[in-house]
Design an enzyme around this catalytic site. Structure first.
Site, PDB file in Angstrom:
ATOM      1  N   LYS A  47       0.825  -1.192   0.000  1.00  0.00           N
ATOM      2  CA  LYS A  47       0.000   0.000   0.000  1.00  0.00           C
ATOM      3  C   LYS A  47       0.868   1.253   0.000  1.00  0.00           C
ATOM      4  O   LYS A  47       0.409   2.335  -0.349  1.00  0.00           O
ATOM      5  CB  LYS A  47      -0.883   0.012   1.268  1.00  0.00           C
ATOM      6  CG  LYS A  47      -1.738  -1.213   1.444  1.00  0.00           C
ATOM      7  CD  LYS A  47      -2.376  -1.168   2.844  1.00  0.00           C
ATOM      8  CE  LYS A  47      -2.954  -2.505   3.207  1.00  0.00           C
ATOM      9  NZ  LYS A  47      -3.444  -2.516   4.590  1.00  0.00           N
ATOM     10  N   GLY A  48       2.108   1.100   0.424  1.00  0.00           N
ATOM     11  CA  GLY A  48       2.966   2.249   0.727  1.00  0.00           C
ATOM     12  C   GLY A  48       3.149   3.254  -0.393  1.00  0.00           C
ATOM     13  O   GLY A  48       3.268   4.444  -0.148  1.00  0.00           O
ATOM     14  N   ASP A 107      14.697  -0.423   1.427  1.00  0.00           N
ATOM     15  CA  ASP A 107      15.400  -0.530   2.700  1.00  0.00           C
ATOM     16  C   ASP A 107      16.388  -1.704   2.601  1.00  0.00           C
ATOM     17  O   ASP A 107      17.447  -1.557   1.997  1.00  0.00           O
ATOM     18  CB  ASP A 107      14.312  -0.734   3.779  1.00  0.00           C
ATOM     19  CG  ASP A 107      14.823  -0.711   5.196  1.00  0.00           C
ATOM     20  OD1 ASP A 107      15.700   0.091   5.500  1.00  0.00           O
ATOM     21  OD2 ASP A 107      14.321  -1.495   6.021  1.00  0.00           O
ATOM     22  N   LYS A 135      17.063   4.011   1.373  1.00  0.00           N
ATOM     23  CA  LYS A 135      17.889   3.876   2.588  1.00  0.00           C
ATOM     24  C   LYS A 135      19.042   2.952   2.242  1.00  0.00           C
ATOM     25  O   LYS A 135      19.099   1.800   2.696  1.00  0.00           O
ATOM     26  CB  LYS A 135      17.061   3.212   3.690  1.00  0.00           C
ATOM     27  CG  LYS A 135      16.169   4.109   4.483  1.00  0.00           C
ATOM     28  CD  LYS A 135      15.761   3.356   5.747  1.00  0.00           C
ATOM     29  CE  LYS A 135      14.374   3.673   6.171  1.00  0.00           C
ATOM     30  NZ  LYS A 135      13.902   2.802   7.267  1.00  0.00           N
ATOM     31  N   PHE A 156      13.475   5.754  10.728  1.00  0.00           N
ATOM     32  CA  PHE A 156      12.191   5.137  10.410  1.00  0.00           C
ATOM     33  C   PHE A 156      11.197   6.241  10.074  1.00  0.00           C
ATOM     34  O   PHE A 156      10.904   7.104  10.896  1.00  0.00           O
ATOM     35  CB  PHE A 156      11.662   4.238  11.533  1.00  0.00           C
ATOM     36  CG  PHE A 156      10.583   3.355  11.015  1.00  0.00           C
ATOM     37  CD1 PHE A 156      10.900   2.183  10.332  1.00  0.00           C
ATOM     38  CD2 PHE A 156       9.246   3.712  11.124  1.00  0.00           C
ATOM     39  CE1 PHE A 156       9.909   1.383   9.787  1.00  0.00           C
ATOM     40  CE2 PHE A 156       8.244   2.923  10.577  1.00  0.00           C
ATOM     41  CZ  PHE A 156       8.583   1.750   9.917  1.00  0.00           C
ATOM     42  N   ASP A 163       3.954   3.668   6.514  1.00  0.00           N
ATOM     43  CA  ASP A 163       3.239   3.363   7.754  1.00  0.00           C
ATOM     44  C   ASP A 163       4.146   2.796   8.831  1.00  0.00           C
ATOM     45  O   ASP A 163       5.257   2.337   8.578  1.00  0.00           O
ATOM     46  CB  ASP A 163       2.152   2.309   7.483  1.00  0.00           C
ATOM     47  CG  ASP A 163       2.752   0.916   7.313  1.00  0.00           C
ATOM     48  OD1 ASP A 163       3.644   0.750   6.447  1.00  0.00           O
ATOM     49  OD2 ASP A 163       2.360  -0.002   8.052  1.00  0.00           O
ATOM     50  N   ARG A 169      -0.161   6.561   7.409  1.00  0.00           N
ATOM     51  CA  ARG A 169      -0.073   6.669   5.946  1.00  0.00           C
ATOM     52  C   ARG A 169      -0.700   7.965   5.446  1.00  0.00           C
ATOM     53  O   ARG A 169      -0.328   8.495   4.416  1.00  0.00           O
ATOM     54  CB  ARG A 169      -0.812   5.504   5.267  1.00  0.00           C
ATOM     55  CG  ARG A 169      -0.182   4.140   5.467  1.00  0.00           C
ATOM     56  CD  ARG A 169      -0.775   3.160   4.460  1.00  0.00           C
ATOM     57  NE  ARG A 169      -0.578   1.770   4.841  1.00  0.00           N
ATOM     58  CZ  ARG A 169       0.515   1.066   4.560  1.00  0.00           C
ATOM     59  NH1 ARG A 169       1.518   1.616   3.920  1.00  0.00           N
ATOM     60  NH2 ARG A 169       0.598  -0.190   4.932  1.00  0.00           N
TER      61      ARG A 169
HETATM   62  P1  IMP Z   1      12.766  -3.808   2.252  1.00  0.00           P
HETATM   63  O1  IMP Z   1      12.216  -5.111   1.784  1.00  0.00           O
HETATM   64  O2  IMP Z   1      13.494  -3.935   3.572  1.00  0.00           O
HETATM   65  O3  IMP Z   1      13.595  -3.077   1.214  1.00  0.00           O
HETATM   66  O4  IMP Z   1      11.561  -2.918   2.630  1.00  0.00           O
HETATM   67  C1  IMP Z   1      10.798  -2.298   1.718  1.00  0.00           C
HETATM   68  C2  IMP Z   1       9.466  -1.961   2.318  1.00  0.00           C
HETATM   69  O5  IMP Z   1       9.531  -1.829   3.736  1.00  0.00           O
HETATM   70  C3  IMP Z   1       9.025  -0.617   1.821  1.00  0.00           C
HETATM   71  O6  IMP Z   1       8.344  -0.715   0.584  1.00  0.00           O
HETATM   72  C4  IMP Z   1       8.162  -0.148   2.954  1.00  0.00           C
HETATM   73  O7  IMP Z   1       6.853  -0.675   2.797  1.00  0.00           O
HETATM   74  C5  IMP Z   1       8.798  -0.730   4.177  1.00  0.00           C
HETATM   75  N1  IMP Z   1       9.711   0.239   4.831  1.00  0.00           N
HETATM   76  C6  IMP Z   1      11.055   0.310   4.748  1.00  0.00           C
HETATM   77  N2  IMP Z   1      11.534   1.345   5.437  1.00  0.00           N
HETATM   78  C7  IMP Z   1      10.464   1.971   5.978  1.00  0.00           C
HETATM   79  C8  IMP Z   1      10.297   3.147   6.803  1.00  0.00           C
HETATM   80  O8  IMP Z   1      11.238   3.871   7.184  1.00  0.00           O
HETATM   81  N3  IMP Z   1       9.020   3.438   7.131  1.00  0.00           N
HETATM   82  C9  IMP Z   1       7.942   2.722   6.735  1.00  0.00           C
HETATM   83  N4  IMP Z   1       8.038   1.632   5.951  1.00  0.00           N
HETATM   84  C10 IMP Z   1       9.295   1.258   5.587  1.00  0.00           C
HETATM   85 MG    MG Z   2       6.506  -0.547  -0.208  1.00  0.00          MG
END
Ligand code: IMP
Ligand code: MG
Length: 179
Positions: A47-48, A107, A135, A156, A163, A169
């Site tokens: 949803k992000g 991330d 990040k 964060f 979220d 959100r």
């Molecule tokens: P990854 O799989 O660790 O790269 O995470 C990606 C997903 O984690 C993103 O699409 C977000 O939905 C969530 N995410 C990563 N960092 C943050 C943050 O700082 N705040 C909120 N959601 C995050």
């Molecule tokens: Mg996402």
């Protein structure tokens, strides 16, 4: 419910500037590769990315179609489990299409890595990724990101689609969530 403090990191104006720059670059790049009958297939990662995508696509001035995909790996924690599951797949066929994945933040890279492998199976004509925020210092798996709005520190962040445990959100700007 625990109360957190919020510190603003990106204002509305800053977000608009980032979206305009991304939209301009994307439009320029795809203008030179799209055939007259082709359109970008913009895939919004729910949803992000929904709010970012809604703003970004209005800055893109080449033909574009939208689809949605949803994966999940986060619960009420601040770190990815690395255990990514597909919750909702595309409605369009990705085969032979110029797929542009729109994500709000990269991330650890697990989510994007999962999505790339998923899309590659469907043989798109091209496959690119655009994220509003990166990040980079938190990366655990290497993933190629073609368009980055802004690199961010290891904070964060919430708001503008991002979220924590499904909350925040709806904030119109991006904030750091502090304990
Ligand atoms: P990854 O799989 O660790 O790269 O995470 C990606 C997903 O984690 C993103 O699409 C977000 O939905 C969530 N995410 C990563 N960092 C943050 C943050 O700082 N705040 C909120 N959601 C995050
Ligand atoms: Mg996402």
């Amino acid at each position: 419910m625990k109360h957190y403090q919020l510190k603003r990191v990106f204002s509305k104006e800053e977000l608009q500037t980032l979206n305009k720059a991304l939209g301009e670059k994307i439009s320029k790049d795809y203008r030179s590769i799209l055939e007259p009958d082709e359109a970008i297939l913009a895939v919004v990662t729910l949803k992000g990315a929904m709010i970012f995508a809604a703003d970004l696509i209005r800055e893109i001035d080449v033909p574009l179609q939208i689809d949605f995909i949803r994966v999940a790996s986060y619960g009420a924690t601040k770190a990815s489990s690395g255990n990514v599951v597909l919750k909702k797949d595309l409605e369009h066929q990705a085969k032979g299409r110029h797929v542009l994945v729109l994500d709000e933040i990269v991330d650890s890279g697990y989510t994007l890595n999962f999505l790339m492998e998923h899309f590659k199976k469907h043989e798109p004509k091209s496959l690119k990724v655009c994220t509003l925020l990166d990040k980079e210092s938190r990366r655990e798996v290497s993933v190629k990101v073609d368009y980055i709005g802004k690199k961010v520190d290891d904070l964060f962040l919430v708001g503008y689609g991002l979220d924590f445990d499904e909350r925040y959100r709806n904030l119109p700007e991006i904030f750091e969530l502090k304990n």
